[in-house]
Design a protein around this motif. Structure first.
Motif, PDB file in Angstrom:
ATOM      1  N   ASP A 280     -20.510  -4.003  -2.052  1.00 42.65           N
ATOM      2  CA  ASP A 280     -20.985  -3.676  -0.704  1.00 42.65           C
ATOM      3  C   ASP A 280     -20.453  -2.310  -0.285  1.00 42.65           C
ATOM      4  OD1 ASP A 280     -22.295  -6.187  -0.594  1.00 42.65           O
ATOM      5  OD2 ASP A 280     -20.421  -7.150   0.013  1.00 42.65           O
ATOM      6  N   ASP A 281     -19.719  -2.260   0.831  1.00 47.13           N
ATOM      7  CA  ASP A 281     -19.153  -0.994   1.312  1.00 47.13           C
ATOM      8  C   ASP A 281     -17.728  -0.773   0.834  1.00 47.13           C
ATOM      9  OD1 ASP A 281     -21.375  -0.104   2.739  1.00 47.13           O
ATOM     10  OD2 ASP A 281     -20.850  -1.300   4.488  1.00 47.13           O
ATOM     11  N   ARG A 282     -17.276  -1.566  -0.109  1.00 49.34           N
ATOM     12  CA  ARG A 282     -15.893  -1.451  -0.567  1.00 49.34           C
ATOM     13  C   ARG A 282     -15.815  -0.636  -1.856  1.00 49.34           C
ATOM     14  NH1 ARG A 282     -13.803  -7.489  -0.734  1.00 49.34           N
ATOM     15  NH2 ARG A 282     -15.904  -7.760  -1.579  1.00 49.34           N
ATOM     16  N   VAL A 283     -14.787   0.203  -1.908  1.00 46.10           N
ATOM     17  CA  VAL A 283     -14.499   1.003  -3.096  1.00 46.10           C
ATOM     18  C   VAL A 283     -13.057   0.736  -3.499  1.00 46.10           C
ATOM     19  CG1 VAL A 283     -16.183   2.792  -2.534  1.00 46.10           C
ATOM     20  CG2 VAL A 283     -13.833   3.011  -1.694  1.00 46.10           C
ATOM     21  N   VAL A 284     -12.719   1.119  -4.720  1.00 46.31           N
ATOM     22  CA  VAL A 284     -11.338   1.020  -5.198  1.00 46.31           C
ATOM     23  C   VAL A 284     -10.831   2.431  -5.443  1.00 46.31           C
ATOM     24  CG1 VAL A 284      -9.761  -0.009  -6.870  1.00 46.31           C
ATOM     25  CG2 VAL A 284     -11.893  -1.185  -6.278  1.00 46.31           C
ATOM     26  N   LEU A 285      -9.624   2.695  -4.984  1.00 48.78           N
ATOM     27  CA  LEU A 285      -9.042   4.028  -5.026  1.00 48.78           C
ATOM     28  C   LEU A 285      -7.828   4.068  -5.943  1.00 48.78           C
ATOM     29  CD1 LEU A 285      -8.954   4.701  -1.155  1.00 48.78           C
ATOM     30  CD2 LEU A 285     -10.862   5.090  -2.736  1.00 48.78           C
ATOM     31  N   ALA A 286      -7.636   5.221  -6.593  1.00 54.95           N
ATOM     32  CA  ALA A 286      -6.371   5.539  -7.265  1.00 54.95           C
ATOM     33  C   ALA A 286      -5.706   6.588  -6.380  1.00 54.95           C
ATOM     34  CB  ALA A 286      -6.611   6.076  -8.668  1.00 54.95           C
ATOM     35  N   THR A 287      -4.554   6.284  -5.820  1.00 50.96           N
ATOM     36  CA  THR A 287      -3.998   7.078  -4.729  1.00 50.96           C
ATOM     37  C   THR A 287      -2.587   7.581  -5.019  1.00 50.96           C
ATOM     38  OG1 THR A 287      -2.843   5.336  -3.477  1.00 50.96           O
ATOM     39  CG2 THR A 287      -5.239   5.455  -3.222  1.00 50.96           C
ATOM     40  N   GLY A 288      -2.004   8.171  -3.998  1.00 46.11           N
ATOM     41  CA  GLY A 288      -0.612   8.578  -4.084  1.00 46.11           C
ATOM     42  C   GLY A 288       0.341   7.409  -4.011  1.00 46.11           C
ATOM     43  N   SER A 289      -0.194   6.222  -3.751  1.00 49.27           N
ATOM     44  CA  SER A 289       0.623   5.007  -3.655  1.00 49.27           C
ATOM     45  C   SER A 289       0.023   3.882  -4.480  1.00 49.27           C
ATOM     46  CB  SER A 289       0.745   4.560  -2.189  1.00 49.27           C
ATOM     47  OG  SER A 289       1.277   5.575  -1.387  1.00 49.27           O
ATOM     48  N   GLY A 290      -0.514   4.223  -5.633  1.00 54.56           N
ATOM     49  CA  GLY A 290      -1.054   3.211  -6.523  1.00 54.56           C
ATOM     50  C   GLY A 290      -2.523   2.918  -6.266  1.00 54.56           C
ATOM     51  N   PHE A 291      -2.987   1.826  -6.850  1.00 54.17           N
ATOM     52  CA  PHE A 291      -4.371   1.392  -6.659  1.00 54.17           C
ATOM     53  C   PHE A 291      -4.507   0.707  -5.304  1.00 54.17           C
ATOM     54  CE2 PHE A 291      -3.938   1.447 -11.330  1.00 54.17           C
ATOM     55  CZ  PHE A 291      -5.019   2.256 -11.655  1.00 54.17           C
ATOM     56  N   GLN A 292      -5.642   0.932  -4.652  1.00 55.87           N
ATOM     57  CA  GLN A 292      -5.891   0.326  -3.348  1.00 55.87           C
ATOM     58  C   GLN A 292      -7.392   0.108  -3.191  1.00 55.87           C
ATOM     59  OE1 GLN A 292      -3.971   2.229  -0.051  1.00 55.87           O
ATOM     60  NE2 GLN A 292      -2.105   2.673  -1.183  1.00 55.87           N
ATOM     61  N   SER A 293      -7.759  -0.847  -2.355  1.00 58.09           N
ATOM     62  CA  SER A 293      -9.163  -0.992  -1.984  1.00 58.09           C
ATOM     63  C   SER A 293      -9.359  -0.382  -0.599  1.00 58.09           C
ATOM     64  CB  SER A 293      -9.580  -2.458  -1.980  1.00 58.09           C
ATOM     65  OG  SER A 293      -8.928  -3.169  -0.941  1.00 58.09           O
ATOM     66  N   PHE A 294     -10.604   0.040  -0.338  1.00 58.98           N
ATOM     67  CA  PHE A 294     -10.925   0.663   0.944  1.00 58.98           C
ATOM     68  C   PHE A 294     -12.324   0.241   1.352  1.00 58.98           C
ATOM     69  CE2 PHE A 294     -12.452   4.183   3.634  1.00 58.98           C
ATOM     70  CZ  PHE A 294     -11.405   4.288   4.547  1.00 58.98           C
ATOM     71  N   ASP A 295     -12.440  -0.213   2.595  1.00 56.37           N
ATOM     72  CA  ASP A 295     -13.732  -0.633   3.139  1.00 56.37           C
ATOM     73  C   ASP A 295     -14.305   0.514   3.952  1.00 56.37           C
ATOM     74  OD1 ASP A 295     -15.833  -1.783   4.696  1.00 56.37           O
ATOM     75  OD2 ASP A 295     -14.965  -3.764   4.340  1.00 56.37           O
TER      76      ASP A 295
END
Length: 291
Positions: free
Chosen positions: A64-79
């Protein structure tokens, strides 16, 4: 090399534009140090801007509108619809000076992404694989600036760039497990061309590589190690590229302006923008995270 010129697609001033992904008529990309995601529909005049609140090295599509990120603080999901961010595993939780950089999903929907030291210290990063169960494991390293990734159509070869090495490595890729083996160098980028950054693969199996401080994307053959084409870009710090558009035959190119002083920026007013080219090649649709 055959030489082409890129055209402006979207004028922006991203500090460190990266990680373009095309899906269903929308181009997504990130501003790593600007801590934001951009999304532009092909029929829209303006891109949507999503503040994330953390460095975003790369994103992959999920549900849907959710993505998965590789960030400055590890893996995260974002809506994207709510702006809600959820922490997932951080395999380098104890390495405060490291952050994630480039990443993509493999053909089975694992999120493969690598890290780097924010201050340029060598050999501090590694390449990780986030499995469907949200468990992350280290699959290669050490590396200094983990960058471009691309899989062959069959998914059994992974091409990979650690920028300071100035080479493209190839690995045998085990689809069932995500394991790497049989490492070899297939392309060496000559000095004077810029440093290899993000990349994508076309349907003929050739690699399109963004060149940091090289003012270009270049196409290279991993089978012969030869350069085939060059797309000149009116910005020095070319970061990555991906194929998109209705036929996946438009190459979208991201750039950066980070580290450039006023004098340098005066000669490249479009630094940080997104560009396009039609190089006579086409690519593949991105794989979504399968978790």
């Amino acid at each position: 090399m055959k030489t082409l010129s890129a055209a402006l697609y979207y004028r922006a001033a991203a500090d460190l534009g990266e990680g373009p992904v095309w899906d269903a008529g929308t181009l997504y990309w990130v501003d790593i140090t600007g801590k934001a995601i951009f999304a532009k529909r092909e029929d829209a005049a303006q891109a949507k801007h999503y503040p994330v609140g953390v460095e975003v090295g790369s994103l992959v599509l999920w549900q849907d509108d959710r993505v998965v990120l590789a960030t400055g603080s590890g893996f995260q999901s974002f809506d994207l619809s709510t702006g809600k961010r959820e922490p997932w595993p951080n395999p380098e939780e104890g390495l405060a000076d490291n952050r994630f950089n480039d990443g993509k999903c493999d053909p089975r929907g694992r999120f493969v992404a690598g890290t780097m030291n924010r201050h340029g210290v060598a050999a501090q990063g590694a390449l990780y694989s986030l499995n469907h169960d949200r468990r992350a494991r280290r699959i290669f390293g050490p590396v200094s600036c983990s960058n471009g990734l691309a899989w062959t159509e069959a998914g059994t070869t992974l091409y990979y760039i650690d920028t300071p090495s100035r080479v493209v490595r190839a690995f045998a890729y085990e689809l069932d497990t995500g394991e790497l083996s049989a490492e070899r160098v297939v392309i060496a980028i000559p000095k004077g061309h810029g440093s290899p950054d993000g990349m994508t693969i076309d349907r003929a199996g050739n690699l399109w590589i963004g060149l940091w401080d090289g003012w270009a994307v270049e196409c290279w053959s991993p089978s012969s190690g030869q350069g085939l084409a060059r797309i000149e870009v009116p910005a020095a710090r070319v970061t990555s590229c991906t194929f998109g558009g209705a036929g996946f035959d438009t190459l979208f190119i991201t750039t950066a302006r980070t580290g450039l002083d006023e004098r340098a920026l005066a000669g490249q007013e479009l630094a940080g923008s997104v560009f396009t080219a039609h190089p006579g090649a086409s690519g593949w649709a991105p794989v979504h995270f399968a978790g």
